[in-house]
Design a protein around this motif. Structure first.
Motif, PDB file in Angstrom:
ATOM      1  N   ASN A 130     -49.432  69.143   1.373  1.00  0.00           N
ATOM      2  CA  ASN A 130     -50.381  70.248   1.497  1.00  0.00           C
ATOM      3  C   ASN A 130     -50.831  70.368   2.960  1.00  0.00           C
ATOM      4  O   ASN A 130     -50.051  70.765   3.799  1.00  0.00           O
ATOM      5  CB  ASN A 130     -51.542  70.061   0.530  1.00  0.00           C
ATOM      6  N   ASN A 131     -52.061  69.958   3.268  1.00  0.00           N
ATOM      7  CA  ASN A 131     -52.546  70.079   4.640  1.00  0.00           C
ATOM      8  C   ASN A 131     -52.557  68.750   5.396  1.00  0.00           C
ATOM      9  O   ASN A 131     -52.957  68.718   6.558  1.00  0.00           O
ATOM     10  CB  ASN A 131     -53.966  70.675   4.645  1.00  0.00           C
ATOM     11  N   LEU A 132     -52.143  67.681   4.733  1.00  0.00           N
ATOM     12  CA  LEU A 132     -52.124  66.370   5.374  1.00  0.00           C
ATOM     13  C   LEU A 132     -50.740  66.103   5.949  1.00  0.00           C
ATOM     14  O   LEU A 132     -49.740  66.201   5.257  1.00  0.00           O
ATOM     15  CB  LEU A 132     -52.485  65.273   4.359  1.00  0.00           C
ATOM     16  N   ASN A 133     -50.719  65.759   7.224  1.00  0.00           N
ATOM     17  CA  ASN A 133     -49.439  65.570   7.909  1.00  0.00           C
ATOM     18  C   ASN A 133     -49.564  64.365   8.842  1.00  0.00           C
ATOM     19  O   ASN A 133     -49.724  64.497  10.047  1.00  0.00           O
ATOM     20  CB  ASN A 133     -49.076  66.839   8.699  1.00  0.00           C
ATOM     21  N   TYR A 134     -49.433  63.162   8.251  1.00  0.00           N
ATOM     22  CA  TYR A 134     -49.651  61.941   9.029  1.00  0.00           C
ATOM     23  C   TYR A 134     -48.458  61.599   9.924  1.00  0.00           C
ATOM     24  O   TYR A 134     -48.593  60.880  10.897  1.00  0.00           O
ATOM     25  CB  TYR A 134     -49.932  60.763   8.087  1.00  0.00           C
ATOM     26  N   ARG A 135     -47.263  62.079   9.555  1.00  0.00           N
ATOM     27  CA  ARG A 135     -46.054  61.853  10.347  1.00  0.00           C
ATOM     28  C   ARG A 135     -45.844  60.361  10.654  1.00  0.00           C
ATOM     29  O   ARG A 135     -45.588  59.966  11.790  1.00  0.00           O
ATOM     30  CB  ARG A 135     -46.091  62.677  11.636  1.00  0.00           C
TER      31      ARG A 135
END
Length: 696
Positions: free
Chosen positions: A345-350
Motif C-alpha cells: 500500500n503506502n509502506l515502502n521500506y525497500r
C-alpha cells in the motif's frame, strides 16, 4: 581425422529415435517434424532403422564424450553407407529435448519466440549443416523457469476454461526453447485443468505458487465455512497436503513449502491470535517442517524451496523462522525489478532482498518482468526499465549466490518477449552484453531496418515515466488506469475533501486536489516523451515491409500507444478535475471528453492487435482494464454535463455555440434536439480554443 562432407537435408528427411519415446520426447519429436516441414515444405518421416536415417536421436554413450551433467546434449556426425548422419545426443531426457530444439534454432532458424513474435519462417530447398561436433554449455542457473501469473489474457483468449492444450502448448514450448526447465502454469486455476499435467508431460519440473504450498487446494475452497487455522484444524490442512503429494509424486516437482493465509495474505489475518513475530515465525517453521517430513516420506531426495516473500521474508530476516537443511531459499524483487522488499500500500521500506554473506545453503530469485499491483505496474506493456537495469539486478543476485533457481513472472508472454529473452540469456550464461543481445534479438525476428529497430527497443525504456525518486519507480500501464479510476470514484462520491489514502504512495499525504495535481505534473512531460517516441516509431514502420511492420506494431508501437493514450487520458482527467473545481463546467466537460477519446485509443490498440490467431487475445483485460477506465470516464463526462446543461441538454449549445442572431428569435419547438456528448464536446473544444486561446 577424416573430414566429413556437410550434411544436406532436403526432400523427405528420415529421423530415427534410438530410444523409447516417452511423453517429452514425443512432443519434441513432433516439434522437430513440424519445423522441418515448415522449412523444407515436405513432411519428414520416422524410420525403424538407423541405417537410412539422416538424423538420429539417442541417449549419450561413453564414447560420445557428452558432458556428464543433467540436461547436457551434444551433436556428433558420422558417415554410414555413403551418407552423412547427425546424432542429437542427450545425457538425459531433457538433454535430448534441448538438443532437438537447439537444432531447429541453429539450423532451421526457428527462434525461441517464433510463435509469439509471428516470426516469418523462410522456406528453403535444402539445409546444409557443417559436420562440427558441439557440446552444450552448462547453464548458470540449475532451476530456471516462468510463473505464468496474472495470465488473464491467456484465460480469455480461447473459449474453453480452464485453458486447454491449445493455449498451454505454445507457452511450454517457448519456455523449453529458452532453456527453461521449471513452470508454475497459472494462478489458482481449476484443478481439473490440463496445465500441470501437460507441463509434466512436456518434460518440465512443476512448482507452486507461494500461496498454494505443495500445490494443494486452498483450505477454504475445500472446506468452506471452517476456520482456516492450522492450530485448530491440522488434520484438514494435512489431508490437502497429502492429496497434493500423492497427485504429483511421480512428476518432477520443486516442492514449495510455505504457510500463508487464504487469498495470498498473512495467515494471521485468518487467525489473529498470532500477534507477535515469535508466534508467527514458530508456526511457519512448524508447518514447513511438517510439510517437508510429509514429502520426504513419499518422495526420494525431494527438491524443496521456500519463497521468502512478503511477511515470510521479514520474519526470516528477523531470525524467527527455521528452515530444514537443503531447502532452496527464494528471494523476491519488489515487483518493479529491484531486489528490495515490495511496497505494501503506502509502506515502502525497500529492505535489501538478497542473502547475507553468512546465510549458507542454496538460494534463488523470484523476479518480475511483469506485475499487477493496482498501482503503477506493467501488465499489458513491456518492462519499463532498461536492459542494463535487468542485467544489474540479476548479475548482482548471482554474485550474492542466488543462482540455484530463477523464477520469472512471465504474465501473458506475448507483451513481454524482449524482457523474457533477456532473462533467457541471463539464466543460461549468467551475464549479458545488452547491446550485443539486442542486436541479435532484432536480427532474429526482423528482416530489415535493424539499426532503427534496435534504437526503438533501446529508447523505449528511455521514454518511461518516473513517478518516484528510485531508479525502478517507472510507470507501467496500470499507472494510468487504477489511480485514475480511484480519482473518479472519490470525485463522484463527493469525498474529495481529504487525501485519498490509496494514492499516498504516489503523491504523498496532501489534500486530494494536490494529489490530482501531482499526477497532472508528472503526466505532462510523459506525453511529450511518448509522443516523440511514437513519432520515431511511425517513421520506422513506414520503411518496413508488411510482415515486419505488423510485428513491430504488436511488439513496439502497441506498447507506446498504451503509454501515450494512457498518459494523455489521465492528464486530461486531472485537468477536468481542476476545471470542475473552478466551476468551469463546460471546460471540464471538454477535458473529460479529451480523456475519454485518449483512453479509447488505448482500447482500440488492444482490438487492433487481435488479428489472425490473436483474435480475442486481450478480451480478458481485467487487470489494467482499459475498458473499465473508458466506462468510468464516460460516466464522469455525463456527470459533468449535468452541471449547467441539465435538464434539457441544450443550454451550453445555446450559450456558446448558437449564432447570436438566433439566440433571441429561435422557437423552442424547432430547436430542442440536443447534441450528443461527442458532438457537443468537439464543438465546445473548438469554441474555447478560438474564443480564449485556451488549450483544450
Amino acid at each position: 581425422m577424416t573430414q566429413i562432407d556437410p550434411l544436406k537435408l532436403e526432400g523427405i528427411v528420415c529421423i530415427y529415435a534410438a530410444i523409447e519415446l516417452h511423453s517429452p520426447l514425443q512432443y519434441t519429436l513432433s516439434i522437430l517434424q513440424r519445423d522441418l516441414e515448415k522449412v523444407l515444405d515436405t513432411k519428414p518421416v520416422t524410420v525403424a532403422s538407423s541405417d537410412e536415417a539422416r538424423l538420429i536421436i539417442r541417449l549419450a554413450e561413453e564414447q560420445d564424450n557428452c558432458p556428464n551433467r543433467p540436461e547436457a546434449f551434444s551433436y556428433r556426425f558420422s558417415k554410414v553407407n555413403n551418407h552423412v548422419q547427425m546424432m542429437i545426443i542427450g545425457r538425459d531426457e531433457l538433454g535430448m529435448v534441448y538438443g532437438i530444439l537447439e537444432f531447429t534454432r541453429r539450423f532451421l532458424d526457428i527462434q525461441p519466440f517464433w510463435f509469439w513474435m509471428d516470426q516469418t519462417i523462410e522456406r528453403r530447398s535444402e539445409i546444409l549443416i557443417s559436420c562440427d561436433s558441439y557440446d552444450s554449455p552448462e547453464a548458470k542457473v540449475r532451476f530456471r523457469g516462468w510463473f505464468v501469473n496474472d495470465e488473464v489474457c491467456l484465460i480469455g483468449w480461447k473459449k474453453p476454461y480452464p485453458p486447454s492444450r491449445e493455449v498451454w502448448e505454445p507457452v511450454f514450448e517457448a519456455l523449453l526453447r529458452c532453456g527453461g526447465n521449471m513452470i508454475i502454469p497459472g494462478t489458482d486455476l481449476p484443478r481439473d485443468g490440463v496445465h500441470y499435467k501437460l507441463a509434466a508431460e512436456m518434460g518440465l519440473w512443476v512448482t507452486h505458487h507461494h500461496a498454494e504450498p505443495l500445490g494443494a487446494e486452498m483450505f477454504l475452497r475445500a472446506f468452506p465455512g471452517r476456520m482456516a487455522s492450522y492450530q485448530q484444524e491440522p488434520e484438514l490442512f494435512e489431508s490437502l497436503w497429502h492429496e497434493a503429494i500423492e497427485e504429483q509424486k511421480e512428476w518432477k516437482v520443486l516442492w514449495v513449502l510455505s504457510f500463508r493465509g487464504q487469498g495470498d495474505a498473512p495467515f494471521w489475518m485468518n487467525d489473529p491470535s498470532f500477534d507477535t513475530s515469535e508466534k508467527r515465525g514458530a508456526m511457519i517453521s512448524k508447518v514447513i517442517k511438517r510439510q517437508y517430513d510429509m514429502i520426504s516420506g513419499k518422495v526420494a531426495n525431494p527438491v524443496c524451496c521456500v519463497a521468502l516473500y512478503g511477511e515470510i521474508s521479514e520474519l526470516y530476516k528477523g531470525g524467527y523462522i527455521e528452515l530444514p537443511k537443503g531447502v532452496i531459499k527464494i528471494w523476491a524483487d519488489n515487483g518493479y525489478g529491484k531486489m528490495v522488499s515490495r511496497r505494501h500500500n503506502n509502506l515502502n521500506y525497500r529492505v535489501h532482498s538478497l542473502p547475507s554473506t553468512d546465510d549458507d545453503g542454496k538460494h534463488g530469485v523470484y523476479y518480475h518482468i511483469t506485475f499487477h499491483d493496482l498501482q503503477a505496474s506493467n501488465h499489458l506493456t513491456l518492462f519499463p526499465g532498461s536492459a542494463a537495469f535487468l542485467k544489474q539486478e540479476m548479475e548482482s543476485a548471482f554474485a550474492a549466490r542466488a543462482s540455484e533457481y530463477v523464477l520469472v513472472n512471465s504474465g501473458n508472454i506475448r507483451p513481454h518477449i524482449y524482457s523474457l529473452d533477456i532473462m533467457r540469456e541471463l539464466w543460461l550464461a549468467g551475464e549479458i552484453e545488452v547491446e550485443r543481445h539486442l542486436e541479435r534479438f532484432v536480427n532474429s525476428y526482423y528482416s530489415e531496418q535493424h539499426e532503427d529497430l534496435v534504437d526503438l527497443y533501446r529508447s523505449y525504456a528511455e521514454s518511461a515515466t518516473p513517478y518516484g525518486p528510485n531508479e525502478d519507480d517507472l510507470a507501467g500501464d496500470e499507472y494510468y488506469h487504477h489511480p485514475a479510476r480511484q480519482i473518479i470514484g472519490r470525485w463522484l462520491q463527493g469525498n474529495d475533501a481529504d487525501p485519498d489514502p490509496r494514492l499516498i504512495w504516489a503523491t504523498g499525504e496532501v489534500p486530494f486536489a494536490d494529489q490530482v495535481r501531482g499526477f497532472e505534473k508528472r503526466l505532462e512531460p510523459a506525453i511529450g516523451k511518448w509522443s516523440k517516441w511514437l513519432n520515431l516509431c511511425d517513421s520506422v514502420l513506414f520503411k518496413l515491409g508488411a510482415d515486419d511492420r505488423r510485428r513491430a506494431i504488436d511488439q513496439l508501437r502497441f506498447h507506446g500507444e498504451l503509454h501515450l493514450s494512457g498518459s494523455e487520458g489521465f492528464y486530461w482527467l486531472c485537468r477536468a478535475y481542476r476545471e470542475f473545481g473552478a466551476k468551469r463546467y463546460p471546460q471540464a466537460f471538454v477535458c473529460a471528453s479529451e480523456s475519454l477519446w485518449c483512453y479509447s485509443r488505448g482500447l482500440a490498440a488492444l482490438r487492433e492487435s487481435e488479428h489472425g490467431k490473436w483474435k480475442n487475445f486481450y478480451q480478458a483485460d481485467w487487470l489494467t482494464n482499459i475498458s473499465s477506465t473508458v466506462q468510468n470516464v464516460d460516466t464522469l463526462r455525463r456527470y459533468i454535463r449535468m452541471h449547467g446543461d441539465s435538464p434539457d441538454f441544450f443550454l451550453w449549445y445555446k450559450e456558446y455555440l448558437m449564432p447570436e442572431t438566433e439566440k433571441h428569435i429561435y422557437l423552442e419547438n424547432t430547436h430542442r434536439n440536443p447534441l450528443s456528448d461527442d458532438e457537443l464536446a468537439n464543438q465546445l473544444k473548438q469554441y474555447f480554443s478560438i474564443a480564449s486561446n485556451h488549450d483544450l
